[in-house]
Write an enzyme that holds these catalytic residues in place. Sequence first.
Site, PDB file in Angstrom:
ATOM      1  N   PRO A 168     -11.644  13.812  20.462  1.00  0.00           N
ATOM      2  CA  PRO A 168     -13.007  13.763  19.926  1.00  0.00           C
ATOM      3  C   PRO A 168     -13.737  12.467  20.281  1.00  0.00           C
ATOM      4  O   PRO A 168     -14.952  12.489  20.498  1.00  0.00           O
ATOM      5  CB  PRO A 168     -12.798  13.898  18.412  1.00  0.00           C
ATOM      6  CG  PRO A 168     -11.378  13.525  18.169  1.00  0.00           C
ATOM      7  CD  PRO A 168     -10.631  13.948  19.399  1.00  0.00           C
TER       8      PRO A 168
ATOM      9  N   SER B   8     -13.390   4.460  15.096  1.00  0.00           N
ATOM     10  CA  SER B   8     -14.539   4.688  15.976  1.00  0.00           C
ATOM     11  C   SER B   8     -15.702   3.774  15.615  1.00  0.00           C
ATOM     12  O   SER B   8     -16.409   3.276  16.498  1.00  0.00           O
ATOM     13  CB  SER B   8     -14.978   6.154  15.924  1.00  0.00           C
ATOM     14  OG  SER B   8     -15.453   6.502  14.639  1.00  0.00           O
TER      15      SER B   8
ATOM     16  N   HIS C 168       0.833  -1.205   0.000  1.00  0.00           N
ATOM     17  CA  HIS C 168       0.000   0.000   0.000  1.00  0.00           C
ATOM     18  C   HIS C 168       0.863   1.249   0.000  1.00  0.00           C
ATOM     19  O   HIS C 168       0.385   2.342   0.270  1.00  0.00           O
ATOM     20  CB  HIS C 168      -0.922   0.028   1.226  1.00  0.00           C
ATOM     21  CG  HIS C 168      -1.648  -1.249   1.461  1.00  0.00           C
ATOM     22  ND1 HIS C 168      -1.395  -2.055   2.549  1.00  0.00           N
ATOM     23  CD2 HIS C 168      -2.600  -1.885   0.737  1.00  0.00           C
ATOM     24  CE1 HIS C 168      -2.169  -3.122   2.493  1.00  0.00           C
ATOM     25  NE2 HIS C 168      -2.905  -3.037   1.406  1.00  0.00           N
TER      26      HIS C 168
END
Length: 563
Positions: A543, A440, A217
């Site tokens: 966050p 998340s 990648h």
Amino acid sequence: MTKLVNDPSDFPAELVSGFAAAFPHHVREVYGGVVRATRTPQGKVAVLTGGGTGHYPAFMGWVGPGFADGGVTGNIFASPSAAQAVSVAKAAERGGGVIIGFGNYAGDVLHFGDAVERLRAEGIDARALVVTDDIASAGVDEIEKRRGISGDLPVFKIAAAAAEEGMDIDEVERVFRHANDRTRTLGVAFSGCTLPGSDEPLFTVPKGRLGIGLGVHGEPGIDETDLGTADETATTLVEALLKERPEGADGRVVVLFNGLGTAKYEEMFVAYRTIEGQLEAAGLTVVDRLVGELVTSLDMGGVSLTLVWVDDELERLWKAPCDTPTVKMGQIAGEELTANEIQQVESAEQAIPEADDAGKAAAARLVDVLSSVSEALAAKKDELGELDTFAGDGDHGTGMARGSSEALASAREAADAGAGLRTALGRAGETWSDRAGGTSGALWGALLNAAAGELSDTGAPSADDLVRAAKAAVDAVARVGGAVAGDKTMLDALLPGIDALGAGDWAAAAVAAQQGAESTEQMRPKLGRARPLAEKSVGHADPGAVSAALVVCTIARHAGTAS
């Protein structure tokens, strides 16, 4: 550059459907990938392979008798979601447990780890095992941190043969780990690769240069040198791998010479004559070899060399028969499932477990809570996104809003179909993980599914039931994410919250979670993409912790109303 493209965003799904249509005698498509189209004995361990698309024949091309029971596929170069992995696992599982093998990339570790948690919660013995063959990605003192590349193929093949022989899941895991310990790979790149629909390559290699150890990648390699002759490139690969001979190896090797995308077979054969000659000159015995495109990276220019240092057991299992679209060894019969059998399996997968009136009422209350959570996260989307820009890519608010909205829709659909609390919450968790994406999404999917595992579809949940579910949820986040208090993650809000919850004081939990989130302002992140930007994040709350506290506060408001 990929030329045959419709909508680039549909490319991964369309290639899976096309693959299944091309090989109907070997595979059938399910949500998340493919499984065998042939009968598998009851009690057999199911071996799954998985990862992002763009690496064909990995991972779908290895599904068939004698090899993998299923292949889980994500987007191009992106990990599949936990929901996709669970779907493929349940379609392939036959009562012997499930092993999911993959290449030790962060997203795969997270999402497949979450999938294993969910499967275990449903009573299925599941294990997530990684391949770590890439010698360029970490030193010999940190082998556990190495990536998995073309060594995936022999490790998966050997473990799958052990399962095909009837070994139990503990033995298959032992064989997998032993094969991985004996497998080493080094790759070199001449040019980068281009994602479908893109005009520019994802990464580049300077013209006339050779990237040594460059990841599939574009991960950094260990060196760069002038591109020499075929013999010189072969020598570079062989000499590096011979330095990593595993302890106890007796000199027998299986050799895999792999083209990464645009290397032509003709030029690979030129290099391979040197490879085998040098291995024999080093006193090794080549017991088998594969040369060709085995694990690719779209149109990347490059090759890799893999050595598997076999013993009697590993050689026998490597040579055991298999029949897949891309790897065939010996003779093995696979009896195809009938259309009626496939329909029965698919119907069972989609069935809603029975629930009583109290369980259905609890599911309806869950929908109300999720509706409030979704509204709260949508209202804070921009604020959460701005917080994420200090040490992330700014998508946390969007991901949380999308994940909670989709989870709400899934829970509502399940409740409307007569599901109880456990099933509705589990469906919400699967959808949150699948649709939100990113770290998340995986963690919130794990959280909701762990909570669901502690609840029931029958009866109304007691206060103790809800506390137990909340604790299981937080434990799952810690286990799957690998974080601890002080790492500047969502756990810095959840751990104080769960400590304050006690026997069910949700108001106290909300206050503690909020304070915990605020405390992250002066912390430095120790995990994930935020870690290299630690100083930039100081002075700003995490966050993930802020959004977690917001969810706890929303639940607390509902708990106060209910009481």
